[in-house]
Design an enzyme around this catalytic site. Structure first.
Site, PDB file in Angstrom:
ATOM      1  N   SER A  46      43.970  46.269  35.120  1.00  0.00           N
ATOM      2  CA  SER A  46      44.469  45.423  34.678  1.00  0.00           C
ATOM      3  C   SER A  46      44.139  44.908  32.960  1.00  0.00           C
ATOM      4  O   SER A  46      44.547  44.190  32.080  1.00  0.00           O
ATOM      5  CB  SER A  46      44.004  43.793  35.004  1.00  0.00           C
ATOM      6  OG  SER A  46      42.553  44.236  35.579  1.00  0.00           O
ATOM      7  N   GLU A  60      53.454  47.386  35.817  1.00  0.00           N
ATOM      8  CA  GLU A  60      53.305  47.514  35.058  1.00  0.00           C
ATOM      9  C   GLU A  60      53.618  49.348  34.636  1.00  0.00           C
ATOM     10  O   GLU A  60      52.268  49.386  35.248  1.00  0.00           O
ATOM     11  CB  GLU A  60      52.449  46.885  33.842  1.00  0.00           C
ATOM     12  CG  GLU A  60      52.487  45.284  33.763  1.00  0.00           C
ATOM     13  CD  GLU A  60      51.596  43.958  32.796  1.00  0.00           C
ATOM     14  OE1 GLU A  60      52.186  43.117  32.322  1.00  0.00           O
ATOM     15  OE2 GLU A  60      50.661  44.922  33.337  1.00  0.00           O
TER      16      GLU A  60
HETATM   17  P1  NAD Z   1      37.732  45.022  44.070  1.00  0.00           P
HETATM   18  O1  NAD Z   1      35.686  44.581  43.975  1.00  0.00           O
HETATM   19  O2  NAD Z   1      38.003  44.000  45.575  1.00  0.00           O
HETATM   20  O3  NAD Z   1      36.770  46.546  44.710  1.00  0.00           O
HETATM   21  C1  NAD Z   1      36.907  47.712  43.651  1.00  0.00           C
HETATM   22  C2  NAD Z   1      36.493  48.733  45.488  1.00  0.00           C
HETATM   23  O4  NAD Z   1      36.122  49.859  44.175  1.00  0.00           O
HETATM   24  C3  NAD Z   1      34.862  47.914  45.879  1.00  0.00           C
HETATM   25  O5  NAD Z   1      34.981  48.044  47.066  1.00  0.00           O
HETATM   26  C4  NAD Z   1      34.151  49.016  44.995  1.00  0.00           C
HETATM   27  O6  NAD Z   1      33.032  49.776  46.378  1.00  0.00           O
HETATM   28  C5  NAD Z   1      34.872  50.552  44.914  1.00  0.00           C
HETATM   29  N1  NAD Z   1      33.965  51.400  44.086  1.00  0.00           N
HETATM   30  C6  NAD Z   1      33.467  51.375  43.200  1.00  0.00           C
HETATM   31  N2  NAD Z   1      32.984  52.317  41.949  1.00  0.00           N
HETATM   32  C7  NAD Z   1      33.667  52.877  42.706  1.00  0.00           C
HETATM   33  C8  NAD Z   1      34.052  54.180  42.478  1.00  0.00           C
HETATM   34  N3  NAD Z   1      32.912  54.871  41.177  1.00  0.00           N
HETATM   35  N4  NAD Z   1      34.263  54.896  43.077  1.00  0.00           N
HETATM   36  C9  NAD Z   1      35.292  54.618  44.718  1.00  0.00           C
HETATM   37  N5  NAD Z   1      35.147  53.085  44.806  1.00  0.00           N
HETATM   38  C10 NAD Z   1      34.284  52.650  43.760  1.00  0.00           C
HETATM   39  O7  NAD Z   1      38.584  44.653  43.139  1.00  0.00           O
HETATM   40  P2  NAD Z   1      40.432  44.779  43.367  1.00  0.00           P
HETATM   41  O8  NAD Z   1      40.210  43.753  43.035  1.00  0.00           O
HETATM   42  O9  NAD Z   1      40.670  45.619  43.794  1.00  0.00           O
HETATM   43  O10 NAD Z   1      40.390  45.418  41.771  1.00  0.00           O
HETATM   44  C11 NAD Z   1      40.470  46.806  41.187  1.00  0.00           C
HETATM   45  C12 NAD Z   1      40.772  47.492  40.259  1.00  0.00           C
HETATM   46  O11 NAD Z   1      42.118  46.853  40.112  1.00  0.00           O
HETATM   47  C13 NAD Z   1      40.649  46.841  38.533  1.00  0.00           C
HETATM   48  O12 NAD Z   1      40.210  47.898  37.685  1.00  0.00           O
HETATM   49  C14 NAD Z   1      40.997  45.421  38.680  1.00  0.00           C
HETATM   50  O13 NAD Z   1      40.870  44.898  37.275  1.00  0.00           O
HETATM   51  C15 NAD Z   1      42.273  45.574  38.663  1.00  0.00           C
HETATM   52  N6  NAD Z   1      43.385  45.014  39.743  1.00  0.00           N
HETATM   53  C16 NAD Z   1      42.930  43.750  39.867  1.00  0.00           C
HETATM   54  C17 NAD Z   1      43.617  42.759  40.292  1.00  0.00           C
HETATM   55  C18 NAD Z   1      43.591  41.632  40.642  1.00  0.00           C
HETATM   56  O14 NAD Z   1      43.664  40.284  40.998  1.00  0.00           O
HETATM   57  N7  NAD Z   1      42.563  41.140  42.245  1.00  0.00           N
HETATM   58  C19 NAD Z   1      44.887  42.696  40.181  1.00  0.00           C
HETATM   59  C20 NAD Z   1      45.623  43.490  39.024  1.00  0.00           C
HETATM   60  C21 NAD Z   1      44.628  45.050  38.256  1.00  0.00           C
END
Ligand code: NAD
Length: 510
Positions: free
Chosen positions: A123, A156
């Site tokens: 993001s 996006e």
């Molecule tokens: P989250 O913490 O819920 O999930 C991330 C997951 O990735 C965790 O389960 C973790 O164990 C796993 N992980 C970490 N390192 C890893 C690796 N090297 N290999 C495999 N798995 C790994 O986070 P999220 O909220 O789902 O966010 C994930 C991505 O999406 C981020 O880049 C975030 O910026 C983006 N994002 C989040 C949102 C939101 O509102 N939460 C919205 C849009 C984009």
């Protein structure tokens, strides 16, 4: 060369909030999805959670049991990436960390074929930077979903400096096939939504910093303009830590451009652990006695005193709505307002005292310019004609008479508004917020980050704004928006309120 991704076998890496949602949407669209998470058992748990969600949907009759089983059967949690060598698409949704994302994609390149498309759900990290070091950087693209993924329509599609346009188009088509509304953007800080949305929070925080009004007043004004939530309640919901981190990252990434400077007000709240709903307290309390949004500082207004002369000034839809409201308010007395269409201000003159639609100048400044004491400035109504009970901020000139201090809000109330007093801040609440959203969107278009239509779609679908920035602009006009920004710029001095060159051009006489 067209790349076809529909129905392809794919891999989702990271089974957290976003990864689980992406796996669900892809499986619903017919993809066989492998799901991997670095933490053991997390991918299995994500699938189990989805089973529970689907059971609920089956009970409610929103999904047949058969369909639920089919979709679930398409998601396979895996314990090692090596199982996924055959996939043609990877969507990464791991933790928001450049080094980890780079490392993951480099590892994936050694496993999958060179044709496999690599998409990141980052993001805030530069897609260009994530691709740096890949053997085939052209195949890396941003596919930025919004939370919750199954419900939010916007995606996006982010192109980095080296992203192959065919790869971006393939992901764009794929998002469409998944029932989403994709928009195209460049890999710039905040992409579209997180960039254009900054002023929505920043203007409220700026007003709080100068003690212009309480959070519940700002929220009421913005909600009255058609937004689902006010900025303060929304920051409480998002979490001040998260909101502050996004603002800080956009600020840093723009080389500390003052336009994006984070607020001391929010910094203090983060430092103090007042993170919003999740910590029980942010701008509002969410636990214990007195939980909830405090009442608005609303006064009951008597009907305004009988006037000798009421003149509606100005042209346009707001002046027309004011004329209608004044006609209604005066009907009981058997007379109506006069109209001065060629006036250089919009509002209502009542026996010489002025109720003025904000043009960005403070009530004090207008009073001094006109040599009048009785001046009140009011905010821009976001919905026309304003439904009865529309909250509207107003500010009174310091020299105003005691009588005008009670009469001005009484007239606003008689016109159907709920007048909310604000300190004499330029551009009040709605006008300055919307002008700054338009300005940010104009700069994004100027810099080729997105198109006008995509900016509008992004803000409506990514953050549920009632209108996109250019739809607001069409309803207002570029010349007045620039004038308002220039007035803010003159008042505050600094880079924050500089008008976008795109907007200045749009405001220039043709
Ligand atoms: P989250 O913490 O819920 O999930 C991330 C997951 O990735 C965790 O389960 C973790 O164990 C796993 N992980 C970490 N390192 C890893 C690796 N090297 N290999 C495999 N798995 C790994 O986070 P999220 O909220 O789902 O966010 C994930 C991505 O999406 C981020 O880049 C975030 O910026 C983006 N994002 C989040 C949102 C939101 O509102 N939460 C919205 C849009 C984009």
């Amino acid at each position: 060369m067209t790349i076809q991704l529909r129905g392809s076998q794919m891999l989702v890496v990271g089974a957290g909030i976003m990864g689980a949602g992406i796996a669900q949407v892809a499986a619903q669209a017919g993809h066989a999805v492998l799901l991997f998470d670095a933490r053991e058992g997390v991918a299995r748990e994500a699938k189990a959670a989805l089973e529970t969600t689907f059971e609920g949907l089956v009970v409610k009759g929103k999904l047949t049991d058969e369909a639920a089983q089919t979709i679930l059967s398409r998601i396979e949690p895996i314990a090692a990436l090596e199982v996924a060598t055959h996939v043609l698409l990877v969507v990464e949704a791991i933790v928001e960390n450049l080094e980890l994302k780079r490392g993951l994609f480099q590892q994936l390149e050694s496993l999958v074929s060179p044709q496999c498309v690599l998409a990141t759900n980052t993001s805030s990290i530069s897609v260009t930077a994530i691709a740096n070091g890949l053997e085939h950087p052209g195949r890396l693209v941003g596919m930025h979903f919004f939370n919750p993924v199954p419900l939010m329509k916007l995606v996006e599609v982010v192109s980095g400096l080296q992203t192959d346009p065919h790869v971006a188009e393939a992901v764009f088509d794929l998002a469409k096939a998944w029932g989403k509304v994709p928009v195209r953007t460049k890999s710039t800080p905040g992409f579209i939504v997180n960039r254009i949305a900054r002023p929505f929070y920043a203007e409220a925080l700026a007003l709080l910093l100068e003690q212009a009004a309480a959070p519940q007043v700002l929220d009421a004004c913005i909600r009255a303009a058609g937004f689902r939530m006010g900025p303060c309640e929304l920051m409480d919901l998002i979490g001040h830590d998260t909101n502050f981190a996004v603002t800080s990252s956009v600020y840093e990434a723009n080389f500390y451009d003052a336009r994006y400077r984070p607020s001391l007000v929010q910094r203090e709240m983060v430092d103090g652990g007042l993170l919003g709903r999740k910590s029980g307290r942010g701008f509002y309390h969410y636990q214990g006695d007195g939980a909830g949004v405090p009442p608005l500082p609303m006064a009951l207004h008597d009907a305004p005193a009988t006037a000798r002369e009421v003149v509606v000034h100005g042209e346009g839809s707001i002046a027309d709505a004011l004329e209608q409201a004044a006609t209604k308010a005066l009907a009981a007395q058997g007379w109506g307002p006069a109209r001065a269409r060629d006036s250089d201000w919009t509002g209502v003159a009542i026996d010489g005292a002025r109720l003025v639609l904000t043009d960005g100048r403070c009530a004090d400044e207008l009073a001094a310019r006109w040599g009048l004491r009785d001046v009140v400035v009011f905010d821009r109504p976001g919905v026309l004609p304003p439904p009865a009970g529309t909250a509207l901020a107003y500010a009174t000139a310091g020299a105003a008479s005691q009588a005008w201090r009670t009469q001005a809000p009484a007239w606003l109330a008689a016109f159907g508004f709920v007048p909310l007093p604000l300190a004499d801040a330029p551009g009040l609440v709605v006008a300055r917020t919307i002008a700054m959203l338009i300005n940010e969107a104009a700069d994004a278009v100027q810099q080729g980050v997105c198109s006008v239509t995509d900016a509008d779609a992004s803000m409506r679908l990514g953050v549920n704004y009632p209108r996109g920035p250019f739809e607001w602009l069409a309803w207002w006009n570029a010349r007045e928006v620039v004038a308002l920004l220039d007035a803010l710029d003159a008042h505050y001095r600094g880079e924050r309120y500089r008008a976008s060159p795109w907007l200045r051009r749009a405001a220039a006489p043709t």
